[in-house]
Design a protein around this motif. Structure first.
Motif, PDB file in Angstrom:
ATOM      1  N   SER A 174     -80.022  44.166   8.394  1.00 27.76           N
ATOM      2  CA  SER A 174     -79.409  42.949   7.877  1.00 27.76           C
ATOM      3  C   SER A 174     -78.784  43.263   6.524  1.00 27.76           C
ATOM      4  CB  SER A 174     -80.483  41.863   7.707  1.00 27.76           C
ATOM      5  OG  SER A 174     -79.925  40.701   7.138  1.00 27.76           O
ATOM      6  N   TYR A 214     -86.624  37.049  14.782  1.00 27.60           N
ATOM      7  CA  TYR A 214     -86.276  37.795  13.571  1.00 27.60           C
ATOM      8  C   TYR A 214     -86.356  36.859  12.380  1.00 27.60           C
ATOM      9  CZ  TYR A 214     -83.794  40.808  10.263  1.00 27.60           C
ATOM     10  OH  TYR A 214     -83.464  41.565   9.178  1.00 27.60           O
ATOM     11  N   GLU A 224     -80.241  42.541  17.314  1.00 23.46           N
ATOM     12  CA  GLU A 224     -81.298  43.209  16.574  1.00 23.46           C
ATOM     13  C   GLU A 224     -81.965  44.282  17.442  1.00 23.46           C
ATOM     14  OE1 GLU A 224     -81.458  42.541  13.522  1.00 23.46           O
ATOM     15  OE2 GLU A 224     -80.254  40.714  13.532  1.00 23.46           O
ATOM     16  N   SER A 280     -76.467  47.531  16.591  1.00 19.14           N
ATOM     17  CA  SER A 280     -77.526  46.983  15.757  1.00 19.14           C
ATOM     18  C   SER A 280     -77.353  47.543  14.347  1.00 19.14           C
ATOM     19  CB  SER A 280     -78.908  47.365  16.300  1.00 19.14           C
ATOM     20  OG  SER A 280     -79.061  46.985  17.643  1.00 19.14           O
ATOM     21  N   GLU A 303     -87.406  49.045  10.801  1.00 15.25           N
ATOM     22  CA  GLU A 303     -86.350  49.375  11.755  1.00 15.25           C
ATOM     23  C   GLU A 303     -85.849  50.805  11.599  1.00 15.25           C
ATOM     24  OE1 GLU A 303     -84.296  44.985  12.453  1.00 15.25           O
ATOM     25  OE2 GLU A 303     -83.477  46.337  10.941  1.00 15.25           O
TER      26      GLU A 303
END
Length: 211
Positions: A14, A76, A103, A11, A155
């Motif tokens: 982005s 997402y 993710e 993961s 995150e």
């Protein structure tokens, strides 16, 4: 008898470059099996169906969920993503080292189902560099970039439960670090989750015998 393969979950924020790392990793080490995720988002320029993602309609995606065809799935930024179950299970049974690029939401689902999987998190060296990469990519609006930066801030709190952190500053170094980390982790004599499970089982048996 064929030895079962391993499962690695990768993961990252982005824009951290995990997709690029995966492409270079497979060029140098084609023995890995990369599970191609399904998604309801539109392809970006240069992306190919069945290579980068399996691009589905929302109806097709919902059907896979209903039929238990996804090992994990998550939403997402207004789109849905998921991992096809059949490919992963058959590849591991055939002795392949499978990699999932997914993710955090989906990774947590895999963590619950497959605690002995290897979990890697990819990050750029700084938040400023992350914003630069998202902007330089030129595929999203300023609003979407803000959403992705906000999501990255959320995150960041999830990074702690991953097994390994991969800092993507130099691409070649990051690629080799991913490869080396997977091989060392899967070849460890005793993975911690396996040891925990074994000790727990032994303690239960001893407790039962003492009754």
């Amino acid at each position: 008898m064929t030895k079962k393969g391993s499962l690695t979950v990768i993961s990252g924020f982005s824009g951290a470059g995990k997709g690029t790392i995966m492409r270079e990793l497979l060029k140098k080490h084609p023995e890995y099996a990369l599970s191609v995720s399904v998604t309801t988002r539109n392809p970006r320029p240069g992306e190919k169906d069945g290579v980068d993602y399996h691009f589905l309609t929302q109806q097709e995606f919902d059907r896979m969920v209903a039929e238990d065809g996804l090992l994990e799935h998550a939403g997402y930024v207004d789109h849905c993503y998921g991992t096809p179950r059949k490919y992963v299970e058959e590849s591991i049974a055939a002795g392949k080292d499978v990699i999932l690029e997914i993710e955090v939401q989906g990774a947590r689902q895999i963590k619950e189902k497959c605690p002995d999987a290897i979990f890697l998190f990819v990050t750029p060296p700084s938040a400023e560099e992350l914003h630069h990469r998202l902007t330089f990519r030129g595929t999203e609006s300023e609003e979407v970039i803000r959403e992705r930066m906000q999501r990255a801030a959320e995150e960041a709190g999830e990074m702690a439960w991953y097994d390994y952190l991969i800092v993507n500053d130099d691409l070649d170094e990051a690629v080799e670090l991913v490869h080396r980390t997977i091989q060392e982790a899967k070849n460890a004599p005793r993975r911690q989750p396996e040891m925990i499970a074994e000790i727990s089982e032994e303690l239960k048996k001893l407790a039962a015998d003492d009754k």
